[in-house]
Design a protein around this motif. Structure first.
Motif, short mmCIF file in Angstrom:
data_model
loop_
_atom_site.label_atom_id
_atom_site.label_comp_id
_atom_site.label_asym_id
_atom_site.label_seq_id
_atom_site.Cartn_x
_atom_site.Cartn_y
_atom_site.Cartn_z
N ASP A 33 -5.47 60.90 75.11
CA ASP A 33 -4.47 59.68 74.69
C ASP A 33 -5.54 58.58 74.44
OD1 ASP A 33 -2.66 58.06 74.12
OD2 ASP A 33 -1.83 57.44 76.28
N THR A 34 -5.62 58.08 73.27
CA THR A 34 -6.74 57.12 73.06
C THR A 34 -5.73 55.65 72.76
OG1 THR A 34 -6.62 57.71 70.59
CG2 THR A 34 -8.17 58.42 72.02
N THR A 35 -4.63 55.68 72.94
CA THR A 35 -3.92 54.39 72.73
C THR A 35 -4.44 53.23 73.66
OG1 THR A 35 -2.18 54.70 74.62
CG2 THR A 35 -1.65 55.42 72.19
N LEU A 36 -4.40 51.93 72.95
CA LEU A 36 -4.99 50.79 73.78
C LEU A 36 -3.97 50.60 75.02
CD1 LEU A 36 -6.18 48.34 70.93
CD2 LEU A 36 -7.47 49.45 72.62
N ILE A 37 -4.43 50.40 76.18
CA ILE A 37 -3.65 49.75 77.21
C ILE A 37 -3.93 48.32 77.65
CG2 ILE A 37 -3.35 50.24 79.79
CD1 ILE A 37 -4.74 53.25 79.15
N PHE A 139 -7.93 44.81 76.49
CA PHE A 139 -7.32 46.12 76.13
C PHE A 139 -8.42 47.27 76.43
CE2 PHE A 139 -4.90 42.96 74.19
CZ PHE A 139 -3.61 43.46 74.08
N ARG A 141 -9.45 51.62 76.26
CA ARG A 141 -9.06 52.99 75.90
C ARG A 141 -10.38 53.81 76.16
NH1 ARG A 141 -7.67 52.67 69.63
NH2 ARG A 141 -9.89 52.29 68.81
N GLU A 143 -12.89 56.55 74.39
CA GLU A 143 -13.13 56.93 72.91
C GLU A 143 -14.20 58.04 73.12
OE1 GLU A 143 -14.11 53.43 70.72
OE2 GLU A 143 -12.49 52.52 70.86
N PRO A 157 -5.64 43.97 70.56
CA PRO A 157 -5.69 45.07 69.84
C PRO A 157 -6.00 45.05 68.30
CG PRO A 157 -3.56 44.60 70.68
CD PRO A 157 -4.37 43.29 70.80
#
Length: 181
Positions: A33-37, A139, A141, A143, A157
């Protein structure tokens, strides 16, 4: 004859469905899961001494001295981390004697871990040099670059300038584990 044909057909179908392996099911890698947190940062850190741990072209990252020393002291009991933690504690002691708050020239792999943990927990303070303000949110993530997994921290983002990066995994990571076709 019909009974024998039906029983052979039934046993073939049963064997194929029960004992056949599903070749389309691929196990996902935990960091696929590479969505920005988003992580909210405090307006100010309530501490007597803030240590500047990163000072690069984009930002300055501050962490409370007491949180660095608590984590480093905890790592002294681990044989693998003992050397790095001793160096961190020694550098903190040098900074106290000099009344300095700058650790940005000191490099330690475990200090990078402490910085990443503080950013992910929201216990760090970040000054954006370009916009001349303290950030309220960062943010991050995971990678992948070839066979290495990096935890990258970003200002926003949409802003592709990265704030901080830390290597989390090194090794051969097959494409199917990273959800890459």
């Amino acid at each position: 004859m019909l009974r024998i044909t039906l029983s052979i057909l039934f046993s073939t179908v049963l064997t194929a469905t029960v004992f056949a392996q599903d070749t389309t099911a691929i196990r996902k890698f935990p960091f696929s899961d590479t969505t920005l947190i988003a992580v909210d940062l405090p307006d100010t850190l309530n501490a007597e001494r803030l240590m500047m741990v990163i000072n690069n072209n984009n930002a300055i990252i501050y962490i409370r001295e007491d949180s660095i020393s608590v984590i480093a002291d905890r790592g002294l009991s681990d044989a693998y981390l003992k050397k790095d933690c001793k160096e961190i504690v020694a550098e903190l002691n040098k900074a106290r004697l000099k009344k300095s708050t700058d650790l940005s020239r000191f490099y330690s792999y475990y200090l990078k871990h402490i910085i990443a943990a503080a950013l992910m927990n929201g216990t760090a303070s970040v000054y954006d040099k370009q916009n001349k303000l303290y950030l309220k949110t960062v943010f991050h993530r995971m990678e992948r670059v070839i066979s290495t997994g990096y935890r990258k921290f970003y200002f926003s983002p949409t802003d592709r300038r990265y704030l901080f990066s830390r290597t989390e995994m090194i090794g051969i990571l097959p494409n199917e584990f990273m959800d890459i076709e």
